[in-house]
Scaffold this motif. Structure first.
Motif, PDB file in Angstrom:
ATOM      1  N   ALA A  54       0.549  -1.427  -0.331  1.00 15.86           N
ATOM      2  CA  ALA A  54       0.410  -0.246  -0.353  1.00 15.86           C
ATOM      3  C   ALA A  54       0.447   1.555  -0.109  1.00 15.86           C
ATOM      4  CB  ALA A  54      -0.651  -0.111   1.407  1.00 15.86           C
ATOM      5  N   ASP A  55       0.567   2.285   0.159  1.00 18.09           N
ATOM      6  CA  ASP A  55       1.110   4.188  -0.246  1.00 18.09           C
ATOM      7  C   ASP A  55       0.765   4.348   0.862  1.00 18.09           C
ATOM      8  OD1 ASP A  55       1.308   3.963  -2.660  1.00 18.09           O
ATOM      9  OD2 ASP A  55      -0.632   5.149  -3.219  1.00 18.09           O
ATOM     10  N   LEU A  56       2.038   4.530   1.971  1.00 21.15           N
ATOM     11  CA  LEU A  56       2.488   4.798   3.430  1.00 21.15           C
ATOM     12  C   LEU A  56       2.341   5.912   3.807  1.00 21.15           C
ATOM     13  CD1 LEU A  56       2.409   3.712   5.837  1.00 21.15           C
ATOM     14  CD2 LEU A  56       4.945   3.491   5.829  1.00 21.15           C
ATOM     15  N   VAL A  57       0.983   6.069   4.313  1.00 20.70           N
ATOM     16  CA  VAL A  57       1.412   8.412   4.331  1.00 20.70           C
ATOM     17  C   VAL A  57       1.449   8.618   6.153  1.00 20.70           C
ATOM     18  CG1 VAL A  57      -0.737  10.133   4.817  1.00 20.70           C
ATOM     19  CG2 VAL A  57      -0.609   8.740   2.779  1.00 20.70           C
ATOM     20  N   LYS A 286       2.693  -3.582   7.724  1.00 20.11           N
ATOM     21  CA  LYS A 286       2.661  -4.257   7.157  1.00 20.11           C
ATOM     22  C   LYS A 286       1.403  -5.377   7.121  1.00 20.11           C
ATOM     23  CE  LYS A 286       8.033  -5.535   6.776  1.00 20.11           C
ATOM     24  NZ  LYS A 286       9.022  -6.478   6.837  1.00 20.11           N
ATOM     25  N   MET A 287       0.751  -6.187   7.669  1.00 23.94           N
ATOM     26  CA  MET A 287      -0.369  -6.402   7.447  1.00 23.94           C
ATOM     27  C   MET A 287      -1.658  -6.012   7.207  1.00 23.94           C
ATOM     28  SD  MET A 287      -2.635  -8.555  10.355  1.00 23.94           S
ATOM     29  CE  MET A 287      -1.249  -9.626  10.089  1.00 23.94           C
ATOM     30  N   ALA A 288      -1.526  -3.506   7.556  1.00 20.71           N
ATOM     31  CA  ALA A 288      -2.024  -3.462   6.786  1.00 20.71           C
ATOM     32  C   ALA A 288      -2.166  -3.469   5.406  1.00 20.71           C
ATOM     33  CB  ALA A 288      -2.344  -1.941   7.762  1.00 20.71           C
ATOM     34  N   SER A 289      -0.563  -2.900   5.072  1.00 19.40           N
ATOM     35  CA  SER A 289      -0.471  -2.800   3.740  1.00 19.40           C
ATOM     36  C   SER A 289      -0.597  -3.883   3.057  1.00 19.40           C
ATOM     37  CB  SER A 289       1.576  -2.508   3.707  1.00 19.40           C
ATOM     38  OG  SER A 289       1.704  -1.980   2.126  1.00 19.40           O
ATOM     39  N   LYS A 290      -0.618  -4.955   3.141  1.00 16.67           N
ATOM     40  CA  LYS A 290      -1.518  -6.390   2.248  1.00 16.67           C
ATOM     41  C   LYS A 290      -2.794  -6.451   2.324  1.00 16.67           C
ATOM     42  CE  LYS A 290       2.432  -9.693   1.351  1.00 16.67           C
ATOM     43  NZ  LYS A 290       2.086 -10.275   0.814  1.00 16.67           N
ATOM     44  N   VAL A 291      -3.679  -5.667   2.951  1.00 14.53           N
ATOM     45  CA  VAL A 291      -4.952  -6.185   2.671  1.00 14.53           C
ATOM     46  C   VAL A 291      -5.622  -4.171   2.228  1.00 14.53           C
ATOM     47  CG1 VAL A 291      -5.238  -7.965   4.627  1.00 14.53           C
ATOM     48  CG2 VAL A 291      -5.474  -5.583   5.561  1.00 14.53           C
ATOM     49  N   SER A 292      -5.106  -3.730   1.965  1.00 12.98           N
ATOM     50  CA  SER A 292      -5.950  -2.118   1.775  1.00 12.98           C
ATOM     51  C   SER A 292      -4.499  -1.445   0.962  1.00 12.98           C
ATOM     52  CB  SER A 292      -5.636  -0.925   2.400  1.00 12.98           C
ATOM     53  OG  SER A 292      -5.027  -1.318   3.918  1.00 12.98           O
ATOM     54  N   ASP A 293      -4.884  -0.959  -0.166  1.00 13.03           N
ATOM     55  CA  ASP A 293      -4.476   0.215  -1.263  1.00 13.03           C
ATOM     56  C   ASP A 293      -3.618   1.035  -0.764  1.00 13.03           C
ATOM     57  OD1 ASP A 293      -5.151  -1.369  -2.937  1.00 13.03           O
ATOM     58  OD2 ASP A 293      -7.338  -0.046  -3.869  1.00 13.03           O
ATOM     59  N   ILE A 294      -4.083   1.971   0.781  1.00 14.11           N
ATOM     60  CA  ILE A 294      -3.291   3.148   1.237  1.00 14.11           C
ATOM     61  C   ILE A 294      -3.337   3.017   3.039  1.00 14.11           C
ATOM     62  CG2 ILE A 294      -3.721   5.808   2.035  1.00 14.11           C
ATOM     63  CD1 ILE A 294      -5.431   6.126  -0.968  1.00 14.11           C
ATOM     64  N   VAL A 295      -2.882   3.059   3.593  1.00 18.39           N
ATOM     65  CA  VAL A 295      -2.219   3.103   5.604  1.00 18.39           C
ATOM     66  C   VAL A 295      -1.889   5.028   5.835  1.00 18.39           C
ATOM     67  CG1 VAL A 295      -1.355   1.886   7.014  1.00 18.39           C
ATOM     68  CG2 VAL A 295      -1.535   0.732   4.713  1.00 18.39           C
ATOM     69  N   VAL A 296      -3.228   4.877   6.393  1.00 18.38           N
ATOM     70  CA  VAL A 296      -2.435   5.996   7.062  1.00 18.38           C
ATOM     71  C   VAL A 296      -1.821   5.908   8.726  1.00 18.38           C
ATOM     72  CG1 VAL A 296      -3.634   8.311   7.779  1.00 18.38           C
ATOM     73  CG2 VAL A 296      -4.513   7.089   6.140  1.00 18.38           C
ATOM     74  N   ALA A 318      12.215  -2.220   9.017  1.00 19.03           N
ATOM     75  CA  ALA A 318      11.503  -2.966   7.901  1.00 19.03           C
ATOM     76  C   ALA A 318      11.291  -2.524   6.964  1.00 19.03           C
ATOM     77  CB  ALA A 318      10.089  -2.313   8.654  1.00 19.03           C
ATOM     78  N   GLU A 319      12.330  -1.860   5.991  1.00 15.10           N
ATOM     79  CA  GLU A 319      12.154  -1.611   4.149  1.00 15.10           C
ATOM     80  C   GLU A 319      11.036  -1.104   4.026  1.00 15.10           C
ATOM     81  OE1 GLU A 319      13.742  -5.423   2.550  1.00 15.10           O
ATOM     82  OE2 GLU A 319      15.663  -5.028   3.672  1.00 15.10           O
ATOM     83  N   LEU A 320       9.626  -0.416   4.729  1.00 21.30           N
ATOM     84  CA  LEU A 320       9.236   0.270   4.546  1.00 21.30           C
ATOM     85  C   LEU A 320       9.364   1.372   3.663  1.00 21.30           C
ATOM     86  CD1 LEU A 320       7.257   0.568   7.293  1.00 21.30           C
ATOM     87  CD2 LEU A 320       7.029  -0.865   6.445  1.00 21.30           C
ATOM     88  N   ASN A 321       8.537   2.090   2.328  1.00 25.96           N
ATOM     89  CA  ASN A 321       8.960   2.799   2.042  1.00 25.96           C
ATOM     90  C   ASN A 321       7.542   4.377   1.896  1.00 25.96           C
ATOM     91  OD1 ASN A 321      10.050   4.681  -0.528  1.00 25.96           O
ATOM     92  ND2 ASN A 321       8.691   3.460  -2.112  1.00 25.96           N
ATOM     93  N   PRO A 322       8.049   5.204   2.536  1.00 25.64           N
ATOM     94  CA  PRO A 322       6.935   6.166   2.670  1.00 25.64           C
ATOM     95  C   PRO A 322       6.702   6.902   1.668  1.00 25.64           C
ATOM     96  CG  PRO A 322       8.619   6.589   3.844  1.00 25.64           C
ATOM     97  CD  PRO A 322       8.806   5.123   4.187  1.00 25.64           C
ATOM     98  N   LYS A 323       5.726   7.032   1.174  1.00 29.50           N
ATOM     99  CA  LYS A 323       4.907   7.629   0.086  1.00 29.50           C
ATOM    100  C   LYS A 323       4.652   9.445  -0.142  1.00 29.50           C
ATOM    101  CE  LYS A 323       5.697   4.732  -2.766  1.00 29.50           C
ATOM    102  NZ  LYS A 323       4.673   4.144  -3.740  1.00 29.50           N
ATOM    103  N   ALA A 324       4.083   9.997   1.583  1.00 29.85           N
ATOM    104  CA  ALA A 324       3.946  11.263   1.378  1.00 29.85           C
ATOM    105  C   ALA A 324       3.465  11.230   3.376  1.00 29.85           C
ATOM    106  CB  ALA A 324       2.774  11.213   1.198  1.00 29.85           C
TER     107      ALA A 324
END
Length: 556
Positions: A54-57, A286-296, A318-324
């Motif tokens: 998911a896009d991580l905000v 990571k679980m939220a990112s697996k099951v939705s398109d955007i995680v806030v 965690a090798e996360l890539n925040p987008k905004a």
């Protein structure tokens, strides 16, 4: 006007199975805690076949003040707004600690019509995660003292045991204690102390581990003290990492609840951002990112604390890539940073507002240093005047900063639609080049000084003798390649809580260095920051009670 608790009580909750269905989570992967909350099996991480995360905000803010900023409220309101805009969205938040709930800060479930619910349960015992962490921490303390009592085969120096007991309450009387008194059968007398549970290294370990195997390895790496020969002693040396993992088995599973508008919310882990890394668990994100398109998601306090640690520690590990990023600001808080006392915040004062903007400017510069796009969310209060809103909006536009007025406390998701649209623009238009501020192979001092000068705006860093010695020792042990976790007051960019706005020409004092090898970072204590807070003169607990219907009273 209804209180947060009254609003929460009046809402119509969807069943937790219905919330899970929105995410494609099967009921067989839920461990229900009543009708409105559940643990989620880690099997979800391997069952879902999403091709991209998911896009991580990230939601952060300016330095907090007694005037209020509403970061959690904006986080929830933004997620609700994105759902109204037709997006698949979830939010990922931390669990509230009983310390602030019973003290002065309050809960961490948002407010008004932008709350996660059931707020009463979440703000109190929830699913027992923090109690499990307390039990694991104190079991380790008991095992350490028993090892010494039973002959001390590891030759532990009782003067150099660094592991402390914990309790999830503000209790200043427990900061320094003597244990083992009462005779030979009561153990070995020594100095000890308590920290608040959310500052425990076990809390950080649970939040940064990405599997049960990783959890056990991290617990085993934790240093509990030193031998008489100055060698570190770990949990693995005591051979109790398995027992601690067992105590944390259920607590390690993320919790699923919902917002007032039915947005799925993962609430898991609760480290403070002023004395720990201040982010919800990696496993929940990571679980939220697996099951939705955007995680806030949110990170505690201002961008100088939670956001810096989210980006330098959690995202890297965690090798996360925040987008905004969303930077929350209120006109009331900015006026306070501009010198207005709390009693006068309801009076229009554009000049003080403009003076206080130096604090907001520094936090936006911090986000820019990570090369991330951002938008400023003006979290509105009823006392804000038209001139003040126009002044803040105009300043943002002049600075080339995206800005959106939000009123999610009053209007829920509808009040965050403008912010939601700005966030979607960032996600659609910007190619992020996110990178941490420092490389891991830099020296500990180089990392500390990078954060101090770039994020806080310090002129430099000073170290007392003990801190200097610990930096040298950790470098000898090969732990200098870890990120740093700064423990600092949340109220100021500096280590002096009285210096509001944007302090200039100050030097940061590092008074103590603590290795958190299990968590995977080095804690640097600055100024007078404490790992066990105290209660205020009028704690929130004085207003709390239980009614004839067994419903909570006075919980915000």
């Amino acid at each position: 006007m209804l209180s947060d608790l009254e609003i929460a009580k009046n809402c119509n909750l969807e069943s937790i199975e219905t919330i899970a269905e929105k995410l494609g989570i099967e009921s067989s992967d839920l461990i229900p805690y009543g009708k409105d909350k559940a643990k989620v099996s880690l099997d979800v991480l391997t069952k879902n076949n999403a091709t991209k995360p998911a896009d991580l905000v990230l939601v952060t803010s300016i330095n907090p003040t007694p005037a209020g900023e509403g970061k959690s409220t904006v986080t929830v309101g933004l997620a609700q707004a994105l759902q109204q805009l037709g997006k698949s969205v979830s939010c990922a938040l931390r669990e509230p600690s009983l310390g602030p709930v019973m003290g002065i800060k309050g809960g961490a479930t948002g407010g008004g019509y932008s709350q996660v619910v059931p707020m009463e349960s979440i703000n109190l015992h929830f699913t027992g995660d923090i109690h499990a962490i307390t039990a694991a921490n104190n079991a380790l303390s008991a095992l350490i003292d028993n090892h010494i009592f039973q002959g001390n085969a590891l030759n532990i120096d009782i003067r150099r045991i660094t592991w402390k007991r914990v309790v999830d309450l503000n209790d200043r009387a427990l900061r320094e204690v003597i244990i083992g008194l009462g005779g030979v059968k009561q153990g070995i007398p020594r100095e000890d102390g308590f920290t608040i549970t959310v500052a425990s290294e076990i809390m950080a370990v649970l939040c940064l581990a990405d599997s049960y195997d990783d959890l056990k390895l991290r617990l085993g790496r934790m240093i509990i003290g030193y031998t008489v020969d100055d060698e570190p002693v770990t949990v693995k040396d005591l051979a109790v990492e398995g027992a601690l993992t067992l105590l944390l088995k259920e607590a390690f599973q993320p919790n699923l609840v919902q917002t007032l508008e039915g947005v799925p919310a993962f609430i898991h882990g609760g480290p403070f951002a002023n004395i720990a890394h201040g982010c919800n668990s990696v496993i929940a994100t990571k679980m939220a990112s697996k099951v939705s398109d955007i995680v806030v998601t949110e990170a505690g306090f201002g961008a100088d604390l939670g956001a810096e640690k989210f980006l330098n520690i959690k995202s890297r590990m965690a090798e996360l890539n925040p987008k905004a990023v969303v930077v929350v600001a209120t006109i009331r808080a900015l006026k306070m940073h501009g010198g207005v006392p709390v009693a006068d915040l309801d009076k229009e004062n554009v000049e003080a507002l403009l003076d206080g903007l130096s604090n907001l400017k520094k936090h936006t510069e911090t986000i820019e240093a990570f090369e991330l796009p951002y938008v400023v969310a003006i979290n509105q209060f009823t006392s804000d005047t038209k001139k003040e809103v126009e002044a803040l909006t105009s300043w943002c536009q002049t600075e080339g900063i995206a800005v959106a007025e939000t009123n999610v406390w009053k209007d829920g998701g509808r009040g965050g639609l403008a912010l939601g649209k700005e966030v979607l623009k960032l996600l659609e238009e910007k190619q992020t080049r996110f990178k941490p501020l420092y490389p891991l192979d830099a020296s500990l001092k180089e990392k500390i000084e990078k954060v101090a000068t770039t994020v806080y705006g310090a002129a430099g860093v000073d170290y007392n003798k003990d801190a200097e010695e610990m930096i040298h020792r950790l470098t000898q042990l090969g732990f200098d390649n870890l990120p740093i976790c700064m423990a600092k007051t949340q109220y100021s960019l500096s280590d002096d809580p009285t210096l509001l706005g944007r302090p200039k020409d100050f030097r940061l004092m590092i008074r103590e260095i603590r290795p958190s090898i299990g968590a995977g970072f080095i804690v640097c204590l600055t100024g007078d920051v404490l790992t066990m807070p105290g209660l205020p003169k009028q704690p929130a607990a004085l207003q709390m009670d239980i009614g004839a219907d067994l419903e909570a009273i006075g919980l915000f």
